[in-house]
Design an enzyme around this catalytic site. Structure first.
Site, PDB file in Angstrom:
ATOM      1  N   ILE A  13       0.847  -1.200   0.000  1.00 22.95           N
ATOM      2  CA  ILE A  13       0.000   0.000   0.000  1.00 22.95           C
ATOM      3  C   ILE A  13       0.883   1.250   0.000  1.00 22.95           C
ATOM      4  CG2 ILE A  13      -1.785   1.291   1.213  1.00 22.95           C
ATOM      5  CD1 ILE A  13      -2.827  -1.385   2.323  1.00 22.95           C
ATOM      6  N   ASP A  32      11.053   2.531   5.741  1.00 21.03           N
ATOM      7  CA  ASP A  32      10.624   1.132   5.904  1.00 21.03           C
ATOM      8  C   ASP A  32      11.725   0.384   6.638  1.00 21.03           C
ATOM      9  OD1 ASP A  32       8.216  -0.493   4.142  1.00 21.03           O
ATOM     10  OD2 ASP A  32       9.656  -1.678   5.291  1.00 21.03           O
ATOM     11  N   ASP A  54      13.450   1.891  11.591  1.00 20.39           N
ATOM     12  CA  ASP A  54      12.354   1.280  12.330  1.00 20.39           C
ATOM     13  C   ASP A  54      11.673   2.351  13.186  1.00 20.39           C
ATOM     14  OD1 ASP A  54      10.720  -0.248  13.953  1.00 20.39           O
ATOM     15  OD2 ASP A  54      12.227  -1.821  14.237  1.00 20.39           O
ATOM     16  N   SER A  79      -1.755  -9.072   9.426  1.00 18.27           N
ATOM     17  CA  SER A  79      -2.126 -10.476   9.596  1.00 18.27           C
ATOM     18  C   SER A  79      -2.718 -10.786  10.965  1.00 18.27           C
ATOM     19  CB  SER A  79      -0.952 -11.422   9.323  1.00 18.27           C
ATOM     20  OG  SER A  79      -1.291 -12.724   9.738  1.00 18.27           O
ATOM     21  N   SER A 118      -8.002  -0.278  10.134  1.00 19.09           N
ATOM     22  CA  SER A 118      -8.377  -1.602   9.622  1.00 19.09           C
ATOM     23  C   SER A 118      -9.825  -1.930   9.950  1.00 19.09           C
ATOM     24  CB  SER A 118      -7.467  -2.666  10.249  1.00 19.09           C
ATOM     25  OG  SER A 118      -8.000  -3.958  10.011  1.00 19.09           O
ATOM     26  N   TYR A 142      -4.331  -8.284  16.454  1.00 20.47           N
ATOM     27  CA  TYR A 142      -4.078  -7.357  15.351  1.00 20.47           C
ATOM     28  C   TYR A 142      -5.142  -6.253  15.311  1.00 20.47           C
ATOM     29  CZ  TYR A 142      -4.089  -5.496  10.614  1.00 20.47           C
ATOM     30  OH  TYR A 142      -4.097  -4.647   9.531  1.00 20.47           O
ATOM     31  N   LYS A 146      -4.485  -2.238  15.773  1.00 20.24           N
ATOM     32  CA  LYS A 146      -4.811  -1.216  14.762  1.00 20.24           C
ATOM     33  C   LYS A 146      -5.829  -0.216  15.310  1.00 20.24           C
ATOM     34  CE  LYS A 146      -3.577  -0.686  11.196  1.00 20.24           C
ATOM     35  NZ  LYS A 146      -2.408   0.127  10.744  1.00 20.24           N
ATOM     36  N   ARG A 210     -15.895 -10.800   2.400  1.00 19.37           N
ATOM     37  CA  ARG A 210     -15.064  -9.621   2.634  1.00 19.37           C
ATOM     38  C   ARG A 210     -15.408  -8.555   1.596  1.00 19.37           C
ATOM     39  NH1 ARG A 210     -14.293 -12.037   6.602  1.00 19.37           N
ATOM     40  NH2 ARG A 210     -12.350 -12.625   7.626  1.00 19.37           N
ATOM     41  N   ARG A 271     -10.278 -20.364  10.546  1.00 20.89           N
ATOM     42  CA  ARG A 271      -9.213 -19.851  11.410  1.00 20.89           C
ATOM     43  C   ARG A 271      -9.762 -19.242  12.692  1.00 20.89           C
ATOM     44  NH1 ARG A 271      -5.908 -15.792   7.523  1.00 20.89           N
ATOM     45  NH2 ARG A 271      -4.410 -17.244   6.634  1.00 20.89           N
TER      46      ARG A 271
HETATM   47  C1  UD1 Z   1      -7.837  -8.798   8.330  1.00 16.72           C
HETATM   48  C2  UD1 Z   1      -8.696  -7.528   8.310  1.00 16.72           C
HETATM   49  C3  UD1 Z   1      -8.181  -6.566   7.278  1.00 16.72           C
HETATM   50  C4  UD1 Z   1      -6.705  -6.327   7.493  1.00 16.72           C
HETATM   51  C5  UD1 Z   1      -5.954  -7.643   7.416  1.00 16.72           C
HETATM   52  C6  UD1 Z   1      -4.455  -7.433   7.638  1.00 16.72           C
HETATM   53  C7  UD1 Z   1     -10.946  -8.338   8.913  1.00 16.72           C
HETATM   54  C8  UD1 Z   1     -12.342  -8.457   8.449  1.00 16.72           C
HETATM   55  N1  UD1 Z   1     -10.074  -7.874   7.991  1.00 16.72           N
HETATM   56  O1  UD1 Z   1      -7.997  -9.431   7.154  1.00 16.72           O
HETATM   57  O2  UD1 Z   1      -8.882  -5.335   7.378  1.00 16.72           O
HETATM   58  O3  UD1 Z   1      -6.228  -5.438   6.556  1.00 16.72           O
HETATM   59  O4  UD1 Z   1      -6.458  -8.491   8.439  1.00 16.72           O
HETATM   60  O5  UD1 Z   1      -3.767  -8.624   7.665  1.00 16.72           O
HETATM   61  O6  UD1 Z   1     -10.623  -8.627  10.044  1.00 16.72           O
HETATM   62  N2  UD1 Z   1      -8.216 -17.379   3.934  1.00 16.72           N
HETATM   63  C9  UD1 Z   1      -8.407 -18.544   3.225  1.00 16.72           C
HETATM   64  N3  UD1 Z   1      -7.324 -19.108   2.602  1.00 16.72           N
HETATM   65  C10 UD1 Z   1      -6.059 -18.571   2.681  1.00 16.72           C
HETATM   66  C11 UD1 Z   1      -5.886 -17.380   3.406  1.00 16.72           C
HETATM   67  C12 UD1 Z   1      -6.991 -16.802   4.035  1.00 16.72           C
HETATM   68  O7  UD1 Z   1      -9.520 -19.067   3.144  1.00 16.72           O
HETATM   69  O8  UD1 Z   1      -5.131 -19.158   2.085  1.00 16.72           O
HETATM   70  C13 UD1 Z   1      -9.407 -16.749   4.547  1.00 16.72           C
HETATM   71  C14 UD1 Z   1      -9.251 -16.290   5.985  1.00 16.72           C
HETATM   72  O9  UD1 Z   1      -9.527 -17.331   6.894  1.00 16.72           O
HETATM   73  C15 UD1 Z   1     -10.275 -15.163   6.039  1.00 16.72           C
HETATM   74  C16 UD1 Z   1     -10.231 -14.565   4.621  1.00 16.72           C
HETATM   75  O10 UD1 Z   1      -9.645 -15.565   3.805  1.00 16.72           O
HETATM   76  O11 UD1 Z   1     -11.581 -15.678   6.258  1.00 16.72           O
HETATM   77  C17 UD1 Z   1      -9.382 -13.334   4.518  1.00 16.72           C
HETATM   78  O12 UD1 Z   1      -8.146 -13.578   5.183  1.00 16.72           O
HETATM   79  P1  UD1 Z   1      -6.925 -12.566   5.088  1.00 16.72           P
HETATM   80  O13 UD1 Z   1      -6.648 -12.231   3.690  1.00 16.72           O
HETATM   81  O14 UD1 Z   1      -5.822 -13.098   5.952  1.00 16.72           O
HETATM   82  O15 UD1 Z   1      -7.499 -11.237   5.709  1.00 16.72           O
HETATM   83  P2  UD1 Z   1      -8.419 -10.944   7.014  1.00 16.72           P
HETATM   84  O16 UD1 Z   1      -7.977 -11.762   8.158  1.00 16.72           O
HETATM   85  O17 UD1 Z   1      -9.842 -10.905   6.617  1.00 16.72           O
END
Ligand code: UD1
Length: 315
Positions: A13, A32, A54, A79, A118, A142, A146, A210, A271
């Protein structure tokens, strides 16, 4: 002296915001620590003054804030699962860093700080779409970290009169997002795996949803927030997203079509700490900064897939 500072400038970003500023001919400094980003993401940003450092170190914060007028604070340790594994490191890299930066920004006379909030702050509040008046209900460390950063940013507006804007991003994706960490975001993982002919895994039944937001929308919102009149935006928080909701099963289907992957997803247990559904109400950002999405989910994913095609596997 650069007018703008982008923290996390090597993150996907941050580098996208820096790139847009440079394209407008602005002067930009980036910082960074590479804790969660790659040096290769700086390619193309040679016109930016870059400082490796940092924000946990107050001296680094003072150095990067010097002479700057506006800060885009994107640096964080993303994450949800990583924060479950190591909440202290998440806190250090989301909360301590933000407070150090704010203190240094105030001392340096920085006019405005725009903070990357977030959507995780909403947690599992059942209301959809999520609007800014909802009480925060963070689930993961997390999300807590945030949200704490948001509160510090807004506090600095209230007690010190610093101009601050919180943009609550919803699941941002796009080029340069790291697809190969165990903590990578889902669409980055889907793109990398499908392009390599590997089977992606969906955690849960795939009906998790999402408001997946292509990075150009977030860049657009940041530029609007930087230019908006203080009396309209300072001390405010607003959602930045598309206003729509896509399930993981739907996202898988679109990614399958765009990548040409022919298989099915694997399913694994949901998860811990996962939010079931997220969709943003984006009317407030429309009212306050004139935001509306510029790239929809499908077009964004199309551009993202094409970008991942051009980078070597694992890059
Ligand atoms: C969360 C926050 C988001 C933030 C991000 C930072 C929420 C709603 N969102 O994202 O605003 O910017 O953390 O890290 O809390 N998944 C799979 N397969 C995979 C990977 C993930 O099914 O291989 C699923 C996860 O279980 C989740 C969804 O995809 O249900 C999104 O996961 P991820 O991309 O890690 O983001 P969030 O945890 O939603």
């Amino acid at each position: 002296m650069p007018r703008y500072l982008v923290t996390g400038a090597a993150g996907f970003i941050g580098r996208s915001i820096a790139s847009a500023l440079l394209a407008r001919g602005e002067t930009v400094r980036g910082v960074d620590s590479f804790i969660n980003s790659k040096r290769s993401n700086l390619v193309g940003l040679e016109a930016m003054e870059f400082i490796e450092g940092d924000l946990a170190d107050p001296a680094t914060c003072a150095q990067v804030c010097s002479g700057v007028e506006i800060i885009f604070h994107e640096a964080a340790l993303g994450s949800v699962p990583r924060s479950l594994a190591d909440p202290v490191t998440t806190n250090l890299n989301c909360v301590n860093t933000t407070l150090n930066l704010l203190v240094a920004a105030r001392a340096a006379g920085v006019r405005r700080v725009i903070y990357a909030g977030s959507s995780s702050a909403y947690g599992d509040t059942p209301t959809l779409p999520k609007h800014e008046e909802l009480l925060p209900n963070p689930i993961s460390p997390y999300a807590v970290a945030k949200l704490a950063g948001e509160h510090y940013v807004r506090s600095f507006a209230r007690v010190y009169g610093m101009e601050t804007v919180v943009l609550r991003y919803f699941n941002v994706f796009g080029p340069y997002q790291n697809p190969s960490s165990p903590y990578s975001a889902v669409l980055a993982v889907f793109c990398r795996k499908m392009l390599a002919g590997e089977q992606p895994t969906i955690f849960g039944d795939g009906e998790h949803s999402r408001d997946f937001t292509y990075v150009d929308n977030v860049v657009h919102a940041n530029l609007l927030a930087a230019a908006a009149p203080a009396e309209k935006v300072s001390g405010r928080m607003m959602n930045i997203a598309t206003g729509s909701r896509i399930t993981l099963n739907q996202a898988f289907e679109v990614a399958r079509e765009l990548t040409g992957y022919s298989g099915k997803p694997a399913y694994a247990p949901a998860r811990a700490g996962d939010v079931r559904a997220a969709q943003a109400d984006i009317r407030l950002a429309g009212e306050l900064i004139g935001y509306k999405p510029v790239v929809d989910f499908r077009e964004g994913l199309c551009r993202t897939v094409e970008w991942y095609r051009t980078v070597p596997a694992g890059a």
